[in-house]
Design a protein around this motif. Structure first.
Motif, PDB file in Angstrom:
ATOM      1  N   ALA A 204      -1.118 -19.594  38.756  1.00 38.33           N
ATOM      2  CA  ALA A 204      -2.151 -18.897  37.976  1.00 38.33           C
ATOM      3  C   ALA A 204      -3.106 -18.108  38.862  1.00 38.33           C
ATOM      4  O   ALA A 204      -3.794 -17.192  38.380  1.00 38.33           O
ATOM      5  CB  ALA A 204      -2.940 -19.904  37.137  1.00 38.33           C
ATOM      6  N   ALA A 205      -3.158 -18.434  40.153  1.00 38.98           N
ATOM      7  CA  ALA A 205      -4.102 -17.761  41.045  1.00 38.98           C
ATOM      8  C   ALA A 205      -3.722 -16.313  41.305  1.00 38.98           C
ATOM      9  O   ALA A 205      -4.577 -15.499  41.656  1.00 38.98           O
ATOM     10  CB  ALA A 205      -4.193 -18.522  42.369  1.00 38.98           C
ATOM     11  N   GLY A 206      -2.441 -15.966  41.156  1.00 38.85           N
ATOM     12  CA  GLY A 206      -2.031 -14.578  41.374  1.00 38.85           C
ATOM     13  C   GLY A 206      -2.638 -13.635  40.352  1.00 38.85           C
ATOM     14  O   GLY A 206      -3.358 -12.691  40.717  1.00 38.85           O
ATOM     15  N   PRO A 207      -2.373 -13.845  39.057  1.00 33.51           N
ATOM     16  CA  PRO A 207      -3.023 -13.013  38.038  1.00 33.51           C
ATOM     17  C   PRO A 207      -4.544 -13.110  38.104  1.00 33.51           C
ATOM     18  O   PRO A 207      -5.249 -12.121  37.862  1.00 33.51           O
ATOM     19  CB  PRO A 207      -2.476 -13.585  36.722  1.00 33.51           C
ATOM     20  CG  PRO A 207      -1.168 -14.187  37.101  1.00 33.51           C
ATOM     21  CD  PRO A 207      -1.364 -14.750  38.476  1.00 33.51           C
ATOM     22  N   GLN A 208      -5.072 -14.291  38.426  1.00 32.52           N
ATOM     23  CA  GLN A 208      -6.521 -14.459  38.559  1.00 32.52           C
ATOM     24  C   GLN A 208      -7.075 -13.528  39.636  1.00 32.52           C
ATOM     25  O   GLN A 208      -8.094 -12.859  39.442  1.00 32.52           O
ATOM     26  CB  GLN A 208      -6.843 -15.907  38.928  1.00 32.52           C
ATOM     27  CG  GLN A 208      -8.320 -16.180  39.221  1.00 32.52           C
ATOM     28  CD  GLN A 208      -8.526 -17.434  40.065  1.00 32.52           C
ATOM     29  OE1 GLN A 208      -7.684 -17.760  40.909  1.00 32.52           O
ATOM     30  NE2 GLN A 208      -9.618 -18.131  39.825  1.00 32.52           N
ATOM     31  N   ALA A 209      -6.388 -13.470  40.769  1.00 33.62           N
ATOM     32  CA  ALA A 209      -6.841 -12.603  41.857  1.00 33.62           C
ATOM     33  C   ALA A 209      -6.764 -11.135  41.462  1.00 33.62           C
ATOM     34  O   ALA A 209      -7.661 -10.340  41.797  1.00 33.62           O
ATOM     35  CB  ALA A 209      -5.993 -12.853  43.103  1.00 33.62           C
ATOM     36  N   ALA A 210      -5.695 -10.768  40.750  1.00 32.10           N
ATOM     37  CA  ALA A 210      -5.556  -9.382  40.313  1.00 32.10           C
ATOM     38  C   ALA A 210      -6.716  -8.987  39.398  1.00 32.10           C
ATOM     39  O   ALA A 210      -7.306  -7.900  39.545  1.00 32.10           O
ATOM     40  CB  ALA A 210      -4.225  -9.198  39.596  1.00 32.10           C
ATOM     41  N   LEU A 211      -7.050  -9.859  38.476  1.00 28.92           N
ATOM     42  CA  LEU A 211      -8.157  -9.579  37.558  1.00 28.92           C
ATOM     43  C   LEU A 211      -9.497  -9.523  38.281  1.00 28.92           C
ATOM     44  O   LEU A 211     -10.426  -8.852  37.848  1.00 28.92           O
ATOM     45  CB  LEU A 211      -8.197 -10.646  36.462  1.00 28.92           C
ATOM     46  CG  LEU A 211      -7.055 -10.590  35.444  1.00 28.92           C
ATOM     47  CD1 LEU A 211      -7.030 -11.859  34.587  1.00 28.92           C
ATOM     48  CD2 LEU A 211      -7.192  -9.358  34.552  1.00 28.92           C
ATOM     49  N   ALA A 212      -9.598 -10.235  39.411  1.00 30.25           N
ATOM     50  CA  ALA A 212     -10.841 -10.276  40.180  1.00 30.25           C
ATOM     51  C   ALA A 212     -10.949  -9.126  41.173  1.00 30.25           C
ATOM     52  O   ALA A 212     -11.928  -9.054  41.923  1.00 30.25           O
ATOM     53  CB  ALA A 212     -10.956 -11.612  40.916  1.00 30.25           C
ATOM     54  N   GLY A 213      -9.947  -8.260  41.207  1.00 34.54           N
ATOM     55  CA  GLY A 213     -10.022  -7.093  42.070  1.00 34.54           C
ATOM     56  C   GLY A 213      -9.367  -7.226  43.427  1.00 34.54           C
ATOM     57  O   GLY A 213      -9.702  -6.477  44.350  1.00 34.54           O
ATOM     58  N   ALA A 214      -8.425  -8.156  43.583  1.00 36.87           N
ATOM     59  CA  ALA A 214      -7.724  -8.291  44.858  1.00 36.87           C
ATOM     60  C   ALA A 214      -7.088  -6.955  45.240  1.00 36.87           C
ATOM     61  O   ALA A 214      -6.497  -6.271  44.407  1.00 36.87           O
ATOM     62  CB  ALA A 214      -6.652  -9.371  44.765  1.00 36.87           C
ATOM     63  N   THR A 215      -7.212  -6.594  46.513  1.00 44.32           N
ATOM     64  CA  THR A 215      -6.670  -5.325  46.983  1.00 44.32           C
ATOM     65  C   THR A 215      -5.303  -5.471  47.636  1.00 44.32           C
ATOM     66  O   THR A 215      -4.557  -4.506  47.759  1.00 44.32           O
ATOM     67  CB  THR A 215      -7.643  -4.681  47.984  1.00 44.32           C
ATOM     68  OG1 THR A 215      -7.914  -5.601  49.049  1.00 44.32           O
ATOM     69  CG2 THR A 215      -8.955  -4.309  47.296  1.00 44.32           C
ATOM     70  N   SER A 216      -4.972  -6.660  48.085  1.00 49.45           N
ATOM     71  CA  SER A 216      -3.636  -6.955  48.621  1.00 49.45           C
ATOM     72  C   SER A 216      -3.383  -8.441  48.440  1.00 49.45           C
ATOM     73  O   SER A 216      -4.330  -9.233  48.317  1.00 49.45           O
ATOM     74  CB  SER A 216      -3.525  -6.576  50.099  1.00 49.45           C
ATOM     75  OG  SER A 216      -4.314  -7.436  50.907  1.00 49.45           O
ATOM     76  N   MET A 217      -2.124  -8.820  48.435  1.00 48.46           N
ATOM     77  CA  MET A 217      -1.813 -10.251  48.251  1.00 48.46           C
ATOM     78  C   MET A 217      -0.394 -10.511  48.746  1.00 48.46           C
ATOM     79  O   MET A 217       0.466  -9.632  48.719  1.00 48.46           O
ATOM     80  CB  MET A 217      -1.960 -10.639  46.778  1.00 48.46           C
ATOM     81  CG  MET A 217      -1.831 -12.125  46.502  1.00 48.46           C
ATOM     82  SD  MET A 217      -2.664 -12.683  44.970  1.00 48.46           S
ATOM     83  CE  MET A 217      -2.162 -11.437  43.777  1.00 48.46           C
ATOM     84  N   ILE A 218      -0.171 -11.767  49.179  1.00 55.58           N
ATOM     85  CA  ILE A 218       1.147 -12.161  49.663  1.00 55.58           C
ATOM     86  C   ILE A 218       1.340 -13.659  49.490  1.00 55.58           C
ATOM     87  O   ILE A 218       0.380 -14.437  49.533  1.00 55.58           O
ATOM     88  CB  ILE A 218       1.320 -11.766  51.149  1.00 55.58           C
ATOM     89  CG1 ILE A 218       2.781 -11.889  51.593  1.00 55.58           C
ATOM     90  CG2 ILE A 218       0.401 -12.591  52.058  1.00 55.58           C
ATOM     91  CD1 ILE A 218       3.067 -11.238  52.938  1.00 55.58           C
ATOM     92  N   ASP A 219       2.587 -14.057  49.290  1.00 52.71           N
ATOM     93  CA  ASP A 219       2.982 -15.467  49.221  1.00 52.71           C
ATOM     94  C   ASP A 219       3.223 -15.963  50.643  1.00 52.71           C
ATOM     95  O   ASP A 219       3.947 -15.324  51.414  1.00 52.71           O
ATOM     96  CB  ASP A 219       4.260 -15.579  48.379  1.00 52.71           C
ATOM     97  CG  ASP A 219       5.034 -16.864  48.620  1.00 52.71           C
ATOM     98  OD1 ASP A 219       4.390 -17.914  48.769  1.00 52.71           O
ATOM     99  OD2 ASP A 219       6.279 -16.797  48.645  1.00 52.71           O
ATOM    100  N   ILE A 220       2.629 -17.093  51.005  1.00 47.95           N
ATOM    101  CA  ILE A 220       2.808 -17.646  52.344  1.00 47.95           C
ATOM    102  C   ILE A 220       4.061 -18.514  52.348  1.00 47.95           C
ATOM    103  O   ILE A 220       4.015 -19.707  52.062  1.00 47.95           O
ATOM    104  CB  ILE A 220       1.571 -18.449  52.797  1.00 47.95           C
ATOM    105  CG1 ILE A 220       0.312 -17.594  52.651  1.00 47.95           C
ATOM    106  CG2 ILE A 220       1.753 -18.904  54.242  1.00 47.95           C
ATOM    107  CD1 ILE A 220       0.355 -16.292  53.417  1.00 47.95           C
ATOM    108  N   SER A 221       5.177 -17.881  52.674  1.00 48.47           N
ATOM    109  CA  SER A 221       6.463 -18.580  52.672  1.00 48.47           C
ATOM    110  C   SER A 221       6.976 -18.853  54.072  1.00 48.47           C
ATOM    111  O   SER A 221       7.677 -19.843  54.300  1.00 48.47           O
ATOM    112  CB  SER A 221       7.502 -17.759  51.894  1.00 48.47           C
ATOM    113  OG  SER A 221       7.627 -16.457  52.440  1.00 48.47           O
ATOM    114  N   ASP A 222       6.658 -17.983  55.029  1.00 57.27           N
ATOM    115  CA  ASP A 222       7.175 -18.134  56.390  1.00 57.27           C
ATOM    116  C   ASP A 222       6.129 -18.616  57.384  1.00 57.27           C
ATOM    117  O   ASP A 222       6.464 -18.984  58.510  1.00 57.27           O
ATOM    118  CB  ASP A 222       7.747 -16.803  56.890  1.00 57.27           C
ATOM    119  CG  ASP A 222       8.984 -16.385  56.118  1.00 57.27           C
ATOM    120  OD1 ASP A 222       9.764 -17.276  55.735  1.00 57.27           O
ATOM    121  OD2 ASP A 222       9.169 -15.183  55.892  1.00 57.27           O
TER     122      ASP A 222
END
Length: 321
Positions: A204-222
Motif C-alpha cells: 500500500a505504500a507505493g500508491p500512498q507515496a504516489a499520492l503524496a508526491g513522490a518524484t521517484s521510487m524503486i523496490d529494494i530487491s538487490d
C-alpha cells in the motif's frame, strides 16, 4: 517408482490435473473479468494503461527447498512482482504464473507452491488469472504481475531532483541476515530466517507515496545501495544515505555479533526484503516512511555518510564476476 508413488507426482496427476488444483475453489477479485480456463484471461483496466513486470525464480539460485517450504517459495515469488508494481505507484490487479519442473515432482510440493502464490495474491487483493506449465530438469517459477495506476502518472526511477529527501518504507537487511544464518547451517532465530523465506513488502505504500508526491521510487530487491544506484543514474543525481537514520533492529545486532558481521552491511546491501525507497520534495514524508538521506547535485552515485561505501558490493548482481 511404484504406481502408488507415481500418483503423488506431476506425472500421476498430469498437466491438467495440476491446473485444476491451481484453480478449483479459488475466488477471483471483481477485476478478473475472465479467469483461468480459456486461451487467455481478461482483467479490467479502467485506467486504460497496464503496469506489467516479471520475475523468474530458479531452484538452487533463488531458493532451496531444504531451506524454505514450497508455500514460502510461492509467496516469495508473488511478493517480488507485486512489490515492483507498488514501486511504480500502482495497485496490483492480477498474477500470471509459469511453472516448469520435473515430471516426478511431488504433488505436495506443487500444491504448496500454488497455495503460497494464492496466499500472497490474496494479501494484495488480486487473483492468479492464468499461466503455463512445462517440463524442465530444474524447478523454475516465473510470475508476471499486472497493475493499475488508477489515473495517476507512474512514479519512475528518473524523477529525483537535488534538494529532495530520500525515504524508505519497509524493512531492509532482514532477509540478508536470514540467508547468512541459513548458510551457516542454522534455522534460528526464527524471525530472521522467516524474513528470508517470506518477505513483507509494504504494497500500500507505493500508491500512498504516489499520492503524496513522490518524484521517484524503486523496490529494494538487490540491495539498498545497488538499487538506489539505478535511481541515481536514471535521475542524474547523487544520493547520500545517512547511516544514523536507520533504527538498527536488536535482532540483527545479535545475529551480526554471532556471525561476526556488521549488521549495517545487511541494511545497506542486503536484498529480497522488497522495501520501497522513494524521493519526496520534503521535508515531510508520508506516515510509515522514514527519511534516510538526501538528493544532491553531482555525478550519479550513492554515498553513505558522504562517502562511497567501501564495505563490499552494494548488492546482488547475477552476472557479476
Amino acid at each position: 517408482m511404484g504406481d502408488a508413488e507415481a500418483e503423488n507426482t506431476l506425472a500421476g496427476i498430469g498437466e491438467f490435473g495440476l491446473i485444476s488444483r491451481m484453480t478449483t475453489g479459488r475466488v477471483q477479485p471483481a477485476g478478473t473479468l475472465l479467469g483461468p480456463g480459456d486461451d487467455a484471461a481478461v482483467v479490467a483496466a479502467p485506467d486504460g494503461r497496464v503496469v506489467a513486470c516479471t520475475d523468474v525464480l530458479v531452484e538452487g539460485v533463488h531458493f532451496r527447498l531444504d531451506w524454505s517450504a514450497p508455500d514460502q517459495v510461492g509467496r516469495k515469488a508473488a511478493a517480488a512482482n507485486l512489490a515492483d508494481v507498488a514501486a511504480m505507484g500502482a495497485v496490483p490487479t492480477a498474477l500470471l504464473v509459469g511453472l516448469a519442473c520435473r515430471k516426478d515432482t511431488a504433488v505436495e510440493t506443487l500444491t504448496g507452491l500454488v497455495d503460497g502464490l494464492w496466499a500472497e495474491a490474496e494479501l494484495a487483493g488480486v487473483g492468479v488469472v492464468g499461466g503455463d506449465v512445462a517440463s524442465s530438469p530444474t524447478l523454475v517459477l516465473s510470475v508476471t504481475a499486472l497493475g493499475s495506476l488508477e489515473g495517476r502518472e507512474p512514479v519512475t526511477r528518473a524523477g529525483a531532483r537535488p534538494g529532495e529527501v530520500l525515504a524508505l518504507c519497509g524493512r531492509v537487511g532482514w532477509s540478508a541476515a536470514g540467508l547468512a544464518v541459513l548458510a551457516r547451517g542454522f534455522r534460528s532465530p526464527a524471525a530472521v530466517v522467516g524474513a528470508h523465506r517470506v518477505p513483507e513488502p509494504p504494497y500500500a505504500a507505493g500508491p500512498q507515496a504516489a499520492l503524496a508526491g513522490a518524484t521517484s521510487m524503486i523496490d529494494i530487491s538487490d540491495g539498498l545501495i545497488a538499487d538506489l544506484g539505478h535511481v541515481a543514474r536514471a535521475s542524474g543525481v547523487l544520493l547520500d544515505v545517512r547511516s544514523r537514520a536507520f533504527d538498527m533492529p536488536a535482532r540483527l545486532v545479535d545475529v551480526g555479533a554471532a556471525l561476526g558481521v556488521d549488521p549495517l552491511h545487511w541494511l545497506l546491501t542486503g536484498g529480497e526484503d522488497h522495501a520501497l525507497a522513494a524521493t519526496f520534495p520534503g521535508p515531510e514524508v508520508p506516515d510509515g516512511w522514514t527519511t534516510i538521506g538526501a538528493v544532491r547535485r553531482g555525478e550519479p552515485a550513492v554515498l553513505v555518510d558522504g562517502r562511497l561505501y567501501d564495505g563490499g558490493p552494494g548488492g546482488w548482481d547475477h552476472f557479476a564476476r
